[in-house]
Design an enzyme around this catalytic site. Structure first.
Site, PDB file in Angstrom:
ATOM      1  N   HIS A   1      -6.616   9.438  -1.004  1.00 40.52           N
ATOM      2  CA  HIS A   1      -7.563   9.232   0.323  1.00 40.52           C
ATOM      3  C   HIS A   1      -6.797   9.761   1.560  1.00 40.52           C
ATOM      4  CE1 HIS A   1      -5.507   5.167   0.123  1.00 40.52           C
ATOM      5  NE2 HIS A   1      -5.428   5.405   1.275  1.00 40.52           N
TER       6      HIS A   1
ATOM      7  N   ASP B   1       0.727   5.091   0.113  1.00 37.59           N
ATOM      8  CA  ASP B   1      -0.209   6.328   0.268  1.00 37.59           C
ATOM      9  C   ASP B   1       0.432   7.404  -0.911  1.00 37.59           C
ATOM     10  OD1 ASP B   1      -2.352   5.698   1.915  1.00 37.59           O
ATOM     11  OD2 ASP B   1      -0.907   5.691   3.355  1.00 37.59           O
TER      12      ASP B   1
ATOM     13  N   HIS C   1       0.814  -1.215  -0.104  1.00 38.40           N
ATOM     14  CA  HIS C   1       0.038   0.138   0.064  1.00 38.40           C
ATOM     15  C   HIS C   1       1.048   1.073  -0.105  1.00 38.40           C
ATOM     16  CE1 HIS C   1      -3.848   2.192   0.764  1.00 38.40           C
ATOM     17  NE2 HIS C   1      -3.222   2.675   1.512  1.00 38.40           N
TER      18      HIS C   1
ATOM     19  N   ASP D   1      -7.988   1.039   1.588  1.00 37.02           N
ATOM     20  CA  ASP D   1      -7.725   1.873   2.630  1.00 37.02           C
ATOM     21  C   ASP D   1      -8.569   3.228   2.724  1.00 37.02           C
ATOM     22  OD1 ASP D   1      -6.312   2.859   4.806  1.00 37.02           O
ATOM     23  OD2 ASP D   1      -5.018   4.069   3.939  1.00 37.02           O
TER      24      ASP D   1
HETATM   25 ZN   LIG Z   1      -3.869   4.654   2.575  1.00 39.43          ZN
END
Ligand SMILES: [Zn+2]
Length: 1012
Positions: A578, A264, A262, A374
């Site tokens: 996000h 971000d 993941h 997420d």
């Molecule tokens: Zn995230």
């Protein structure tokens, strides 16, 4: 038999920690290290490789916050190591618990080829296997000294989140920098013992299997010579063979593991750092795919692929090859893993359009799963968008974070507001960063809610948030978990393979209707107001730019700015990530976002101005009003332009003897008291009072707001226990012209100041409320309250391509948990025959509560908009400074009125002077409930016109679309503008016009081609 279980378990832990793990690298020699620190931002690779190095040794401090240092490590493999496997161990000062959250590195060969990424859980670089002895080793490391923002005491305010405030103190000390012999057998023994030890700990104490593992472990430990682990590891392993090869039960839960990181796209690091994070992780993962033939890896977010393509072409070449081999899987089909609560209808659609198109163009691959592990909740509008993008599955685990209610399913059909159902899976492992620990695997199997009818779940496996990805240790553990007694089974599988199996085994899954509300992170609807406004402004300007540029191209032959619009859309979509749009990133990210949005606004304004000028004609002196909204207003047609109408006039502002003012325009009578609060709003036509008796509307309320954790993300329910009504008024003045009546209110509180302007326009049944706030609060929440005299059990909140209903009461824990929720441009409440809309230009968070009055037994339903917060983590100065908000109160509104006013508030009229008398719209739709959400030229640059229309009332609706150009065809399409299968959207071409019959909230995309 005497119970010695804990004795053996403790023995395993100590021997692993103190003897076996250290023996993985039995011999080592130090590397020589040189360093060069770039003076500012990261430099190109060639520059970093060429820069002169100064000596640095283990124990020395390095790395100012956000700095980049180039290290060169050199050494010679000892002759005695001939035939052995040799690795460089590069520990930049890592904390094993923080992969992705502290310093990181990317290793290069002397020729500039990237090798692999370095992080706290991945410090090795294979340099020789088998070694000849005497090799000279030279490696370069581009080391990023990203500071730790989320520390062991989390959520403490820090200035480290922006390079402008972070200072220059070194953050790290160089730790181990060695060449070392890697003992493969001891490493395998470590994995054997970890897998068995972790599995054993999850089994019931009374199970025979647990004791069989315990005895096997004991025999293995007995076999080891603790003074010579390396010589005895093989025999220790052989004691474990039987325990590792006992097969799983036929009913064992089946986990489809997929390698993942993941990443971000921005969060506790700026966008530019994510570019490098992606390069490190993908370099690492392509290397791991080469080493591990069964391993598979999935990466989402087309934007991240585009970054490597642009910035690290050598890594991208490796990714392309691994994708072509089917082992590196592009997942998700979105531009980024965006927020889904706040993006507009069109923006949510374009996330899929740009994401899927990138994967199709680059790899010829179309995936069918939306991958949003997420994201902070999922709107009821999303299923239809997913389906219209040609996808059919959704994966997320985030709802497992809900504070109160446990979601009843892991695999189910999720039904959106229009009835579209999407096959959805929540991995029961409850993380997107699975590391193949026994506790995670056991939790997934135990936690899975659909046991008995389904057996499969998915586990995204690898370090994430800040990247890192899967490790060789995780792959080795997965290999042992394929088929082992007492455990779920684990196999590497692509997301599509998992979904196909899960769907096949579960023909009648349960159904969840409506939004997937996350009972956490509710304040992300409010934090960082300027980022949210930049997003909303960009979405509105893009609508206008596409509409007017398409109109100008078809009418005047002006060039359509395909490339500019593509680039701007991608930037807007990136910022819907996000942690950006939700306001949960560091100060640096939001500072840059504000500047980026300002630049995009300039560009879009210029595109709009050029197109409108081309349509208005030049030179000329006629003033035209352009209307970009999907509804006619002030007699200017939707999507067209016309001369300014004469307004009806008739507005008055009268001072009241008891203080305050009365505003009138013949449609509304509004009373504002001496405190500047709205005590009465009468809808003249119906005689109906809007404001509940004994209450005051447009009341600003200030609450303390210090959540238990996740400051920028969370508002906890107890914030409502205390609060202050801001009723003190500094000045109160009114003015009126025939066209408008205005009251201006100034208030000060603490260190902050508010100036509000309440405006009643001629001919409009609407009170506009402009709020300027100079905000200097700490950990406070500012709300604007509208207590309405309305009795209703539910209210409508706008979402993508429609609206959804939420209750006004809190009967159940599910309803009580929704104490802060999202709307797009309106909320609407009604009793049969009469309703009220509250409209907002840029705020999303709101709450609706109800009380019953003692005085008359009536119900007061209070809507409160959330304006500002002031959390101090991760940005210690969140939202400090000046802000402007625009809201409106619309008494007597139907849902159709609410939709119309929602569009109006974001799309101001534009006045352009030219020679044309009018600009005829490219198309008209004869039913107001059918709303045109986009008019643009086709992305294939064929010159066809693309029109997206949705049913906005929630009812069955017929209408006719007429074009102002001769129409040759009207082809229903998916969001990617490909022919739609025709099973949805009743669209018929009759006499050169398009007849539409749409279901409630149905969305249809049409490709209109011109005749001749
Ligand atoms: Zn995230």
């Amino acid at each position: 038999m005497h119970d010695d279980r804990t004795l053996v378990e403790s023995r395993l832990k100590r021997v692993l920690d103190e003897r076996i793990r250290p023996a993985v690298y039995p011999e080592s020699v130090p590397l020589t290290v040189g360093i060069w620190t770039a003076p500012g931002e990261p430099v190109p690779v060639a520059e970093g490789l060429a820069a002169p190095r100064s000596p640095i040794t283990v124990g020395d401090a390095w790395g100012a916050p956000w700095g980049t240092s180039w290290l060169t490590v050199t050494g010679t493999v000892p002759q005695a190591w001939a035939g052995r496997t040799v690795e460089a161990l590069i520990d930049l000062g890592f904390d094993a618990n923080m992969p992705g959250f502290q310093c990181e590195g990317l290793v290069y060969r002397p020729d500039g080829t990237p090798v692999k990424g370095l992080n706290p859980q991945n410090q090795w670089v294979r340099v020789a296997s088998p070694a000849a002895g005497g090799e000279t080793i030279v490696l370069h490391v581009e080391a990023a000294s990203n500071p730790v923002i989320l520390d062991y005491h989390p959520f403490l305010p820090t200035e480290l989140g922006d390079k402008e405030t972070a200072g220059h103190a070194p953050q790290y000390k160089l730790a181990r920098m060695d060449l070392a012999v890697f003992d493969q057998t001891v490493w395998q023994l470590v994995i054997d013992l970890e897998v068995l030890g972790e599995l054993m700990a999850e089994l019931p104490v009374e199970s025979a299997r647990r004791w069989e593992i315990l005895r096997a472990v004991e025999r293995a430990l007995d076999t080891l010579d603790l003074q010579n682990i390396n010589a005895t590891a093989t025999s220790a392993r052989s004691e474990l063979t039987a325990a590792l090869s006992a097969p799983a039960a036929p009913s064992a839960h089946r986990i489809s593991a997929i390698g993942h990181a993941h990443i971000d796209s921005a969060w506790l690091w700026p966008l530019r750092e994510t570019v490098r994070k992606v390069a490190r992780t993908t370099a690492n993962m392509t290397a791991l795919l080469e080493d591990e033939p069964e391993f598979l890896y999935a990466m989402s977010q087309a934007q991240q692929f585009a970054w490597i393509k642009e910035h690290r072409p050598e890594v991208y070449a490796r990714v392309r090859k691994a994708v072509a081999d089917g082992r590196f899987v592009p997942a998700g089909g979105m531009w980024v893993e965006s927020d889904t609560n706040m993006p507009s209808s069109e923006a949510m659609a374009r996330q899929f359009v740009y994401g899927k198109r990138f994967f199709l163009d680059e790899f010829g691959i179309e995936n069918h799963e939306a991958w949003l592990p997420d994201t902070f909740g999922f709107t009821g509008g999303l299923p239809q968008i997913i389906r219209n993008a040609g996808s059919k599955w959704l994966l997320t685990q985030k709802i497992s974070w809900s504070q109160v209610n446990k979601f009843p399913h892991h695999t189910f059909l999720w039904e959106g507001i229009d009835g579209t159902r999407i096959f959805t899976h929540f991995p029961p492992v409850d993380t997107y960063n699975c590391s193949m620990k026994g506790s995670e695997i056991a939790h997934a199997a135990r936690n899975f809610k659909d046991k008995g009818v389904a057996r499969h779940s998915l586990a995204p496996t690898g370090w994430g948030d800040g990247g890192g990805g899967t490790t060789r240790e995780m792959v080795a553990k997965a290999a042992r978990l394929k088929n082992i007694e007492g455990s779920a089974t684990v196999h590497w599988e692509r997301p599509a393979e998992f979904f196909a199996k899960a769907e096949a085994e579960y023909p009648n899954p349960p159904v969840w209707v409506g939004e997937l509300y996350l009972e956490l992170h509710r304040a992300t609807l409010t934090s960082q107001a300027k980022t949210k406004q930049g997003n909303r402004r960009s979405e509105n300007l893009l609508r206008e730019a596409e509409l007017w540029c398409a109109t100008a191209t078809l009418r005047t032959g002006a060039a359509y700015p395909y490339d500019d619009l593509d680039r701007i859309w991608k930037t807007v979509l990136l910022h819907q990530f996000h942690d950006i749009l939700p306001g949960s990133s560091i100060a640096w990210v939001h500072r840059e976002a504000e500047a980026t949005y300002a630049k995009l606004a300039d560009e879009l304004e210029s595109l709009i101005a050029q197109a409108q000028q081309a349509l208005a004609g030049n030179p000329g002196e006629r003033e035209l009003i352009f209307n970009a909204a999907p509804h006619e207003r002030s007699s200017v047609p939707a999507g067209g332009a016309a001369p300014a109408p004469t307004t009806p006039g008739g507005c008055t502002a009268t001072e009241r003897p008891e203080g305050g003012f009365t505003l009138r325009n013949g449609l509304l009578d509004i009373t504002i008291d001496s405190d500047g609060l709205v005590t009465s709003v009468v809808d003249v036509a119906s005689g109906r009072e809007t404001v509940a008796p004994g209450t005051k509307a447009n009341l600003l309320q200030l609450h303390p707001d210090f959540p238990n954790m996740w400051d920028a993300w969370d508002v906890d329910q107890f914030y409502r226990n205390t609060g202050t009504d801001l009723t003190e008024v500094d000045t109160l003045t009114a003015s009126a012209t025939p066209d408008r009546a205005t009251v201006r209110i100034e208030r000060s509180f603490n260190s902050s100041r508010v100036v509000q302007t309440l405006t009643l326009h001629a001919g409009e049944k609407r009170l506009d409320i402009d709020t300027e706030v100079d905000w200097h609060e700490t950990e406070k929440f500012l709300k604007a309250a509208f207590p309405l005299d309305l009795h209703t059990e539910r209210y409508a909140a706008e979402t993508q391509f429609g609206h959804l209903y939420r209750p006004t009461h809190t009967n159940t824990s599910w309803e009580a948990a929704k104490f802060e929720a999202c709307n797009h441009r309106f909320v609407h409440l009604d009793e049969p025959g009469w309703g009220v809309a509250l409209v907002t230009a840029s705020t999303y968070g709101h709450d609706v509560t109800r009380t019953v009055r003692d005085t008359d037994g009536g119900t007061t339903t209070t809507v409160r908009f959330s304006l500002l917060r002031a959390p101090r983590f991760p940005d210690p100065k969140t939202d400090q400074g000046s802000h402007h908000f625009h809201h409106a109160l619309v008494p007597g509104a139907t849902i159709t009125d609410a939709v119309r006013e929602g569009y109006r508030i974001g799309l101001p009229e534009r006045r352009v002077t030219g020679s044309a008398e009018t600009v005829t719209p490219l198309l008209t739709v004869d039913n107001e409930a059918l709303v045109v959400s986009a008019v643009k030229l086709a992305d294939d640059r064929s010159g066809d016109l693309i029109v997206r229309i949705y049913e906005s009332n929630g009812g069955r609706t017929r209408g006719r679309l007429t074009t102002s150009f001769p129409l040759a065809g009207a082809q229903p399409c998916d969001l990617l503008e490909r022919p739609w299968d025709g099973t949805r959207g009743d669209v018929t071409l009759v006499d050169g016009t398009v007849e539409l019959a749409l279901r409630p909230f149905e969305l249809v995309t049409l490709r209109l081609s011109q005749a001749g």
